[in-house]
Design a protein around this motif. Structure first.
Motif, PDB file in Angstrom:
ATOM      1  N   PRO A 128       0.841  -1.206   0.000  1.00 47.35           N
ATOM      2  CA  PRO A 128       0.000   0.000   0.000  1.00 47.35           C
ATOM      3  C   PRO A 128       0.874   1.255   0.000  1.00 47.35           C
ATOM      4  O   PRO A 128       2.086   1.169   0.191  1.00 47.35           O
ATOM      5  CB  PRO A 128      -0.761  -0.131   1.319  1.00 47.35           C
ATOM      6  N   SER A 129       0.258   2.403  -0.185  1.00 53.58           N
ATOM      7  CA  SER A 129       1.001   3.656  -0.106  1.00 53.58           C
ATOM      8  C   SER A 129       1.486   3.883   1.319  1.00 53.58           C
ATOM      9  O   SER A 129       0.696   3.974   2.251  1.00 53.58           O
ATOM     10  CB  SER A 129       0.096   4.831  -0.522  1.00 53.58           C
ATOM     11  N   GLY A 130       2.808   3.959   1.468  1.00 48.14           N
ATOM     12  CA  GLY A 130       3.371   4.204   2.794  1.00 48.14           C
ATOM     13  C   GLY A 130       3.004   5.572   3.331  1.00 48.14           C
ATOM     14  O   GLY A 130       2.790   5.732   4.533  1.00 48.14           O
ATOM     15  N   HIS A 131       2.917   6.560   2.439  1.00 40.39           N
ATOM     16  CA  HIS A 131       2.543   7.903   2.878  1.00 40.39           C
ATOM     17  C   HIS A 131       1.104   7.934   3.392  1.00 40.39           C
ATOM     18  O   HIS A 131       0.817   8.528   4.432  1.00 40.39           O
ATOM     19  CB  HIS A 131       2.703   8.897   1.730  1.00 40.39           C
ATOM     20  N   ALA A 132       0.187   7.291   2.647  1.00 38.93           N
ATOM     21  CA  ALA A 132      -1.212   7.254   3.082  1.00 38.93           C
ATOM     22  C   ALA A 132      -1.348   6.477   4.386  1.00 38.93           C
ATOM     23  O   ALA A 132      -2.034   6.913   5.320  1.00 38.93           O
ATOM     24  CB  ALA A 132      -2.078   6.616   2.000  1.00 38.93           C
ATOM     25  N   ASN A 133      -0.695   5.334   4.458  1.00 34.90           N
ATOM     26  CA  ASN A 133      -0.750   4.488   5.642  1.00 34.90           C
ATOM     27  C   ASN A 133      -0.164   5.170   6.870  1.00 34.90           C
ATOM     28  O   ASN A 133      -0.807   5.288   7.918  1.00 34.90           O
ATOM     29  CB  ASN A 133      -0.002   3.185   5.348  1.00 34.90           C
ATOM     30  N   SER A 134       1.071   5.640   6.743  1.00 32.14           N
ATOM     31  CA  SER A 134       1.768   6.206   7.899  1.00 32.14           C
ATOM     32  C   SER A 134       1.166   7.510   8.371  1.00 32.14           C
ATOM     33  O   SER A 134       1.114   7.788   9.572  1.00 32.14           O
ATOM     34  CB  SER A 134       3.257   6.398   7.561  1.00 32.14           C
ATOM     35  N   SER A 135       0.701   8.331   7.424  1.00 30.17           N
ATOM     36  CA  SER A 135       0.088   9.598   7.833  1.00 30.17           C
ATOM     37  C   SER A 135      -1.234   9.350   8.550  1.00 30.17           C
ATOM     38  O   SER A 135      -1.552  10.024   9.534  1.00 30.17           O
ATOM     39  CB  SER A 135      -0.123  10.512   6.618  1.00 30.17           C
ATOM     40  N   MET A 136      -2.016   8.373   8.072  1.00 29.84           N
ATOM     41  CA  MET A 136      -3.264   8.049   8.749  1.00 29.84           C
ATOM     42  C   MET A 136      -2.980   7.548  10.161  1.00 29.84           C
ATOM     43  O   MET A 136      -3.649   7.943  11.128  1.00 29.84           O
ATOM     44  CB  MET A 136      -4.043   7.003   7.966  1.00 29.84           C
ATOM     45  N   ILE A 137      -1.982   6.694  10.299  1.00 29.10           N
ATOM     46  CA  ILE A 137      -1.637   6.159  11.619  1.00 29.10           C
ATOM     47  C   ILE A 137      -1.209   7.274  12.561  1.00 29.10           C
ATOM     48  O   ILE A 137      -1.750   7.421  13.660  1.00 29.10           O
ATOM     49  CB  ILE A 137      -0.516   5.111  11.496  1.00 29.10           C
ATOM     50  N   PHE A 138      -0.251   8.077  12.144  1.00 26.11           N
ATOM     51  CA  PHE A 138       0.311   9.070  13.058  1.00 26.11           C
ATOM     52  C   PHE A 138      -0.674  10.179  13.399  1.00 26.11           C
ATOM     53  O   PHE A 138      -0.921  10.465  14.579  1.00 26.11           O
ATOM     54  CB  PHE A 138       1.584   9.688  12.474  1.00 26.11           C
ATOM     55  N   TYR A 139      -1.259  10.815  12.393  1.00 27.06           N
ATOM     56  CA  TYR A 139      -2.112  11.967  12.660  1.00 27.06           C
ATOM     57  C   TYR A 139      -3.417  11.568  13.351  1.00 27.06           C
ATOM     58  O   TYR A 139      -3.885  12.266  14.255  1.00 27.06           O
ATOM     59  CB  TYR A 139      -2.394  12.733  11.364  1.00 27.06           C
ATOM     60  N   LEU A 140      -4.005  10.447  12.948  1.00 23.93           N
ATOM     61  CA  LEU A 140      -5.235   9.999  13.592  1.00 23.93           C
ATOM     62  C   LEU A 140      -4.960   9.547  15.022  1.00 23.93           C
ATOM     63  O   LEU A 140      -5.712   9.895  15.941  1.00 23.93           O
ATOM     64  CB  LEU A 140      -5.859   8.851  12.795  1.00 23.93           C
ATOM     65  N   MET A 141      -3.898   8.787  15.206  1.00 21.12           N
ATOM     66  CA  MET A 141      -3.544   8.341  16.552  1.00 21.12           C
ATOM     67  C   MET A 141      -3.282   9.522  17.476  1.00 21.12           C
ATOM     68  O   MET A 141      -3.758   9.571  18.611  1.00 21.12           O
ATOM     69  CB  MET A 141      -2.313   7.440  16.479  1.00 21.12           C
ATOM     70  N   LEU A 142      -2.560  10.510  16.982  1.00 21.88           N
ATOM     71  CA  LEU A 142      -2.249  11.675  17.804  1.00 21.88           C
ATOM     72  C   LEU A 142      -3.515  12.450  18.151  1.00 21.88           C
ATOM     73  O   LEU A 142      -3.685  12.902  19.295  1.00 21.88           O
ATOM     74  CB  LEU A 142      -1.261  12.573  17.061  1.00 21.88           C
ATOM     75  N   ALA A 143      -4.415  12.599  17.179  1.00 23.75           N
ATOM     76  CA  ALA A 143      -5.675  13.313  17.437  1.00 23.75           C
ATOM     77  C   ALA A 143      -6.502  12.599  18.499  1.00 23.75           C
ATOM     78  O   ALA A 143      -7.062  13.234  19.399  1.00 23.75           O
ATOM     79  CB  ALA A 143      -6.472  13.438  16.144  1.00 23.75           C
ATOM     80  N   LEU A 144      -6.565  11.281  18.418  1.00 25.24           N
ATOM     81  CA  LEU A 144      -7.341  10.507  19.392  1.00 25.24           C
ATOM     82  C   LEU A 144      -6.723  10.568  20.780  1.00 25.24           C
ATOM     83  O   LEU A 144      -7.421  10.719  21.788  1.00 25.24           O
ATOM     84  CB  LEU A 144      -7.453   9.051  18.928  1.00 25.24           C
ATOM     85  N   VAL A 145      -5.416  10.455  20.844  1.00 20.44           N
ATOM     86  CA  VAL A 145      -4.728  10.446  22.140  1.00 20.44           C
ATOM     87  C   VAL A 145      -4.798  11.801  22.824  1.00 20.44           C
ATOM     88  O   VAL A 145      -5.096  11.899  24.022  1.00 20.44           O
ATOM     89  CB  VAL A 145      -3.260  10.007  21.953  1.00 20.44           C
ATOM     90  N   LEU A 146      -4.554  12.865  22.075  1.00 22.56           N
ATOM     91  CA  LEU A 146      -4.462  14.192  22.684  1.00 22.56           C
ATOM     92  C   LEU A 146      -5.812  14.790  23.043  1.00 22.56           C
ATOM     93  O   LEU A 146      -5.878  15.724  23.838  1.00 22.56           O
ATOM     94  CB  LEU A 146      -3.707  15.142  21.743  1.00 22.56           C
ATOM     95  N   THR A 147      -6.888  14.274  22.443  1.00 21.53           N
ATOM     96  CA  THR A 147      -8.206  14.854  22.704  1.00 21.53           C
ATOM     97  C   THR A 147      -9.109  13.918  23.494  1.00 21.53           C
ATOM     98  O   THR A 147     -10.326  14.098  23.517  1.00 21.53           O
ATOM     99  CB  THR A 147      -8.905  15.229  21.382  1.00 21.53           C
ATOM    100  N   GLU A 148      -8.538  12.915  24.125  1.00 23.97           N
ATOM    101  CA  GLU A 148      -9.328  11.963  24.915  1.00 23.97           C
ATOM    102  C   GLU A 148     -10.187  12.703  25.941  1.00 23.97           C
ATOM    103  O   GLU A 148      -9.691  13.453  26.789  1.00 23.97           O
ATOM    104  CB  GLU A 148      -8.389  10.991  25.642  1.00 23.97           C
ATOM    105  N   GLY A 149     -11.510  12.530  25.838  1.00 22.72           N
ATOM    106  CA  GLY A 149     -12.425  13.153  26.778  1.00 22.72           C
ATOM    107  C   GLY A 149     -12.660  14.633  26.552  1.00 22.72           C
ATOM    108  O   GLY A 149     -13.377  15.280  27.326  1.00 22.72           O
ATOM    109  N   GLY A 150     -12.091  15.207  25.491  1.00 16.74           N
ATOM    110  CA  GLY A 150     -12.236  16.636  25.239  1.00 16.74           C
ATOM    111  C   GLY A 150     -13.331  16.968  24.248  1.00 16.74           C
ATOM    112  O   GLY A 150     -13.785  16.120  23.481  1.00 16.74           O
ATOM    113  N   LYS A 151     -13.767  18.235  24.231  1.00 16.21           N
ATOM    114  CA  LYS A 151     -14.837  18.673  23.335  1.00 16.21           C
ATOM    115  C   LYS A 151     -14.370  18.798  21.885  1.00 16.21           C
ATOM    116  O   LYS A 151     -15.192  18.777  20.970  1.00 16.21           O
ATOM    117  CB  LYS A 151     -15.385  20.017  23.815  1.00 16.21           C
ATOM    118  N   CYS A 152     -13.061  18.941  21.679  1.00 12.68           N
ATOM    119  CA  CYS A 152     -12.559  19.133  20.319  1.00 12.68           C
ATOM    120  C   CYS A 152     -12.154  17.815  19.658  1.00 12.68           C
ATOM    121  O   CYS A 152     -11.477  17.809  18.629  1.00 12.68           O
ATOM    122  CB  CYS A 152     -11.371  20.090  20.322  1.00 12.68           C
TER     123      CYS A 152
END
Length: 210
Positions: A128-152
């Motif tokens: 698969p596309s490494g850019h598509a795969n890795s960017s989805m993993i990193f940015y989505l994971m970071l968004a989920l982790v940093l906003t746990e329980g938050g309104k944003c």
């Protein structure tokens, strides 16, 4: 009521996992055909210098060196903020996901499209596309982790997914991936995040709420 909600959440989670796995498999089996080629040719930006510049900018945000460096910086930031388990999760999810993406490339060994000139240098196989795969993993994971329980949380997740979509599309625009490579990368990246964060939830639960 709580039990019903928990059951409904579990069902949605299971359906999401099955759907993402099915998308990945479909892109693997059906990629490289006439539809793939038509979409590729429609998105190729070789004759539009401005679009090429934009595509290269988004591609840069999905480069392995950029994402690895960003994951290390994020882990250090979380450590300095007092978290002790989250940094481990961030590094592990990012690095292992990237490694699995590369393993798929060598195992599947799909050739890259060669109808048009490649507008950036590439050295590995296509699916698969490494850019598509890795960017989805990193940015989505970071968004989920940093906003746990938050309104944003929802806007952050939506923004992360949109950024990964732009990064993936840039690879087709630059002529180095089939559209199916990109969709397969997105699907696997999202699947990996859902699986790993679910498994790591108990490990980091107390740490997130500190």
């Amino acid at each position: 009521m709580t039990s019903a909600r928990t059951s409904a959440t579990a069902v949605r989670y299971a359906l999401a996992i099955v759907a993402l796995a099915a998308v990945w498999l479909a892109m693997l089996l059906l990629g490289g055909g006439p539809v793939d080629r038509s979409i590729y040719e429609a998105l190729y930006a070789g004759n539009h210098p401005a679009l090429v510049a934009v595509a290269r900018g988004f591609t840069l945000l999905g480069e392995p060196t950029v994402l690895i460096a960003a994951s290390v910086i994020a882990a250090i930031g979380l450590w300095l903020a007092g978290h002790r388990r989250l940094p481990v999760v961030v590094i592990a999810v990012t690095m292992l996901g990237r490694g699995l993406s590369e393993a798929q490339k060598y195992w599947i060994a799909r050739a890259r499209p060669d109808f048009e000139s490649h507008l950036v240098v590439v050295k590995t196989q296509s699916f698969p596309s490494g850019h598509a795969n890795s960017s989805m993993i990193f940015y989505l994971m970071l968004a989920l982790v940093l906003t746990e329980g938050g309104k944003c949380r929802r806007p952050a997740v939506a923004g992360a997914i949109m950024l990964s979509l732009c990064i993936g599309l840039s690879r087709v625009m630059l002529g180095v991936h089939w559209p199916s490579d990109v969709v397969g990368g997105w699907a696997f990246g999202m699947l990996w995040v859902l699986l790993t964060l679910r498994m790591a939830q108990r490990f980091v639960e107390r740490d997130i709420r500190r």
